[in-house]
Write a protein that holds these residues in place. Sequence first.
Motif, PDB file in Angstrom:
ATOM      1  N   CYS A 276      -9.013   1.911   0.953  1.00 23.13           N
ATOM      2  CA  CYS A 276      -7.518   1.766   1.209  1.00 23.13           C
ATOM      3  C   CYS A 276      -7.750   2.165   2.840  1.00 23.13           C
ATOM      4  O   CYS A 276      -8.441   3.011   3.282  1.00 23.13           O
TER       5      CYS A 276
ATOM      6  N   HIS B  34      -2.483  -3.390  -3.626  1.00 29.36           N
ATOM      7  CA  HIS B  34      -3.722  -3.198  -3.076  1.00 29.36           C
ATOM      8  C   HIS B  34      -4.824  -3.157  -4.077  1.00 29.36           C
ATOM      9  O   HIS B  34      -5.874  -3.676  -4.241  1.00 29.36           O
TER      10      HIS B  34
ATOM     11  N   CYS C 258      -4.299   2.750  -4.891  1.00 33.65           N
ATOM     12  CA  CYS C 258      -3.321   2.072  -4.151  1.00 33.65           C
ATOM     13  C   CYS C 258      -2.510   1.120  -4.616  1.00 33.65           C
ATOM     14  O   CYS C 258      -3.342   0.192  -5.197  1.00 33.65           O
TER      15      CYS C 258
ATOM     16  N   HIS D  65       0.963  -1.158  -0.012  1.00 34.56           N
ATOM     17  CA  HIS D  65      -0.156  -0.033   0.055  1.00 34.56           C
ATOM     18  C   HIS D  65       0.781   1.120  -0.021  1.00 34.56           C
ATOM     19  O   HIS D  65       2.087   1.182   0.097  1.00 34.56           O
TER      20      HIS D  65
HETATM   21 ZN   LIG Z   1      -4.108   0.548   0.037  1.00 28.50          ZN
END
Ligand SMILES: [Zn+2]
Length: 324
Positions: free
Chosen positions: A288, A195, A203, A74
Amino acid sequence: MADAAFHRRTLLKGGLAATVIGGVAAPSALARPTGTARASVEAPQIYGTTEWGARPPNGEIIVEDHAPTYIVVHHTVEPGNSEDFSKERAFEISRAIQNFHMDSNGWVDSGQQFTNSRGGYVTEGRHRSLEVLQGGTQHVQGANVANHNSEVIGIENEGNYVETEVPQALWDSLVQLVACMASQYGIPVEQIMGHRDFNSTQCPGDVLYARLPELREEVAGILGTPAPTSRPQWPLLRVGDRGESVRTAQRLLRKQGVKIPADGYYGPRTAEAVDAFAAEHGVPRHTCTAAAHANEHGLLGADIWPLIVTGERSTAEWKASLQR
Ligand SMILES: [Zn+2]
């Protein structure tokens, strides 16, 4: 520094370094998958929750009795990338993220298992993540990839990498940390993901995401495993995109009854329709753990494609056909 020595000892005691160096079988290696290549992996220094002054969790930390399947990268999407590369900064962001996740998101603790700062300092995120990684057989359930938190161990990398290059120090510690996780759990390098490979999100940013093949290669090099084969993933479509993948998505959405033109332009109308489609199907948006996410509206990514593709091709064929 005294604490550096302390961490090294802690890691060794916990079996992390001992079980991954040179294929020497320490007792705790017995519990891990057999047949996995063992290579020399230098365990990174990881600062535990006590070191950076974490608050106690306000609920149960769930430890699942299996290893994670994927390692997920991330970015934190800070407003502006800090030029403070100190350890103090790493501790400060660890506290800030934990406060945000507990106070604003209402979670029991930090959502991610580990945090990696721009200066290359690695901290434990959710409590118990470090000891469980050292054990190599269990998984601390986090909150960083919607609908996949029992499968993924997540690393929050400080900064915003939509357009900006990744600092070398952050990269080096990321490689080391991921190699350590892959070794501890026997996770194949192909299962090092971003992600966006799970949710419709930018992300970890286009720049860091584009470097995941390089991350897999470097980790494979450290582990002494074969170079990874590249596997196409679902593309991420967003406002302003044009092309065949957009047209295909529009056609597939139309088959689902979504009223948009199949003109190959991902404009506001398509974006709104995708948000509505996601809501209708219970797909979480803006997923996220990052503190703030800009331009996350209307994204069509890994959690939407499987709902619209048809059985005329396999998932792998669809993914391959959608690469531009
Ligand atoms: Zn993320």
